[in-house]
Motif scaffolding. Sequence first.
Motif, PDB file in Angstrom:
ATOM      1  N   LEU A  14      -3.494   1.723  -7.842  1.00 38.37           N
ATOM      2  CA  LEU A  14      -4.643   0.875  -8.137  1.00 38.37           C
ATOM      3  C   LEU A  14      -4.896   0.842  -9.642  1.00 38.37           C
ATOM      4  CD1 LEU A  14      -6.939  -0.851  -6.923  1.00 38.37           C
ATOM      5  CD2 LEU A  14      -8.329   1.229  -6.830  1.00 38.37           C
ATOM      6  N   TYR A  15      -4.806   1.997 -10.269  1.00 42.60           N
ATOM      7  CA  TYR A  15      -4.944   2.086 -11.735  1.00 42.60           C
ATOM      8  C   TYR A  15      -3.882   1.221 -12.418  1.00 42.60           C
ATOM      9  CZ  TYR A  15      -4.867   4.182 -16.416  1.00 42.60           C
ATOM     10  OH  TYR A  15      -4.883   4.378 -17.772  1.00 42.60           O
TER      11      TYR A  15
ATOM     12  N   LEU B  96      -3.485  10.111  -3.690  1.00 39.32           N
ATOM     13  CA  LEU B  96      -3.253  10.065  -5.131  1.00 39.32           C
ATOM     14  C   LEU B  96      -2.319   8.916  -5.503  1.00 39.32           C
ATOM     15  CD1 LEU B  96      -2.920  13.864  -6.006  1.00 39.32           C
ATOM     16  CD2 LEU B  96      -4.893  12.363  -6.354  1.00 39.32           C
ATOM     17  N   THR B  97      -1.324   8.650  -4.666  1.00 37.88           N
ATOM     18  CA  THR B  97      -0.411   7.544  -4.927  1.00 37.88           C
ATOM     19  C   THR B  97      -1.143   6.209  -4.902  1.00 37.88           C
ATOM     20  OG1 THR B  97       1.512   8.718  -4.032  1.00 37.88           O
ATOM     21  CG2 THR B  97       1.633   6.326  -4.084  1.00 37.88           C
TER      22      THR B  97
ATOM     23  N   TYR C 152      -6.394 -10.406 -13.952  1.00 33.83           N
ATOM     24  CA  TYR C 152      -7.318  -9.375 -13.464  1.00 33.83           C
ATOM     25  C   TYR C 152      -8.490  -9.999 -12.722  1.00 33.83           C
ATOM     26  CZ  TYR C 152     -11.029  -5.883 -13.539  1.00 33.83           C
ATOM     27  OH  TYR C 152     -12.045  -5.034 -13.168  1.00 33.83           O
ATOM     28  N   GLN C 153      -8.861  -9.395 -11.592  1.00 37.14           N
ATOM     29  CA  GLN C 153     -10.077  -9.744 -10.873  1.00 37.14           C
ATOM     30  C   GLN C 153     -10.719  -8.471 -10.348  1.00 37.14           C
ATOM     31  OE1 GLN C 153     -11.633 -12.614 -10.526  1.00 37.14           O
ATOM     32  NE2 GLN C 153     -10.077 -13.795 -11.627  1.00 37.14           N
ATOM     33  N   PRO C 154     -12.038  -8.333 -10.501  1.00 38.55           N
ATOM     34  CA  PRO C 154     -12.724  -7.150  -9.967  1.00 38.55           C
ATOM     35  C   PRO C 154     -12.748  -7.179  -8.445  1.00 38.55           C
ATOM     36  CG  PRO C 154     -14.315  -8.734 -10.783  1.00 38.55           C
ATOM     37  CD  PRO C 154     -12.966  -9.263 -11.170  1.00 38.55           C
TER      38      PRO C 154
ATOM     39  N   PRO D  72      -0.720 -10.568  -7.790  1.00 35.99           N
ATOM     40  CA  PRO D  72       0.727 -10.307  -7.808  1.00 35.99           C
ATOM     41  C   PRO D  72       1.063  -8.834  -7.978  1.00 35.99           C
ATOM     42  CG  PRO D  72       0.016 -11.217  -9.901  1.00 35.99           C
ATOM     43  CD  PRO D  72      -1.170 -11.284  -8.985  1.00 35.99           C
ATOM     44  N   TYR D  73       0.090  -8.011  -8.355  1.00 34.68           N
ATOM     45  CA  TYR D  73       0.322  -6.582  -8.555  1.00 34.68           C
ATOM     46  C   TYR D  73      -0.580  -5.796  -7.614  1.00 34.68           C
ATOM     47  CZ  TYR D  73       2.001  -8.604 -12.935  1.00 34.68           C
ATOM     48  OH  TYR D  73       2.625  -9.377 -13.868  1.00 34.68           O
ATOM     49  N   GLY D  74      -0.270  -4.514  -7.492  1.00 28.78           N
ATOM     50  CA  GLY D  74      -1.208  -3.626  -6.835  1.00 28.78           C
ATOM     51  C   GLY D  74      -0.980  -3.437  -5.356  1.00 28.78           C
TER      52      GLY D  74
END
Length: 279
Positions: free
Chosen positions: A95-96, A89-90, A108-110, A20-22
């Motif tokens: 990603l961070y 950089l964005t 979270y998933q790697p 849902p993020y990223g």
Amino acid sequence: MGQTERPRAGMGRAMSEQPPYGLTDIELDELNEYLAEHPGPYQFGLDAAHGLLSAVVVAPEPIAASEWLPVLISDDGEIADADTNNRVLTLIVRLYNSIVQELEAFSYQPIYAEVEDEQGLARLSPRGWCEGFAAGIDLRSEIWGTRLGSDPRLLEIMDPIIRLSAEEGVLDIDVVGEPGSAHERGDELPLPGEQPWHEQASDDALPDEAGDDPPASDNPWQHLLEPMSEPDYDAALNAVAAAVADIQQYWRDHQPRQDESFDADNPLLRRKRDGQWVH
């Protein structure tokens, strides 16, 4: 796992669902292609970048971008223009931030690389992710090393990550006092916080000619030296996500002490890449 890995263009997650993020899949591919075309000091791809940023997010203390960004990309003037620079950089910052958000949302998933085995079948490989995570640990090696040597809870939490890293050849782990180990030869200091798990056996303690078995090792790293079975490997692969979340909670509950200060000259575990030591 004894298989030949041939990296493919696509990247795989431990779960197939889009988080849902990223970043979107297209943006992930864009960042992966940039990292491949502009390799940093350790030639990290997207999977290793995700591992590095994951270690930074769950680190025992905050790590500034000025420390971890040079590990990921090189400042050698290869970026042609400001727009490209800002775009890359964005994507890295997003990603961070996605790692931060996913950990807070328990989603979270790697990110693992998708590779082909000897039969041409696709599988997920944690090698790159583990390389990146190990590089993130290196940024605060003294703190990690001191605590791993003194608190078995952290060692237990990190077990799947350490085992996969050792299995994939990312880490090289000496057993203190074992015949042939660097520590027995005396040409290398113990790891930060490491205790001598093995004592030199006396003559009375040696097995006799009747074939008595030697005493069992009490080294907590011993199981890391054993080859992993397929079920154990798969179980560790699936346990990484929970381990990262547990590591973050561990450091929140057990913050570093003053005697566990940052020391760049004391690496935790020796990280290998292409047969060379990387500190």
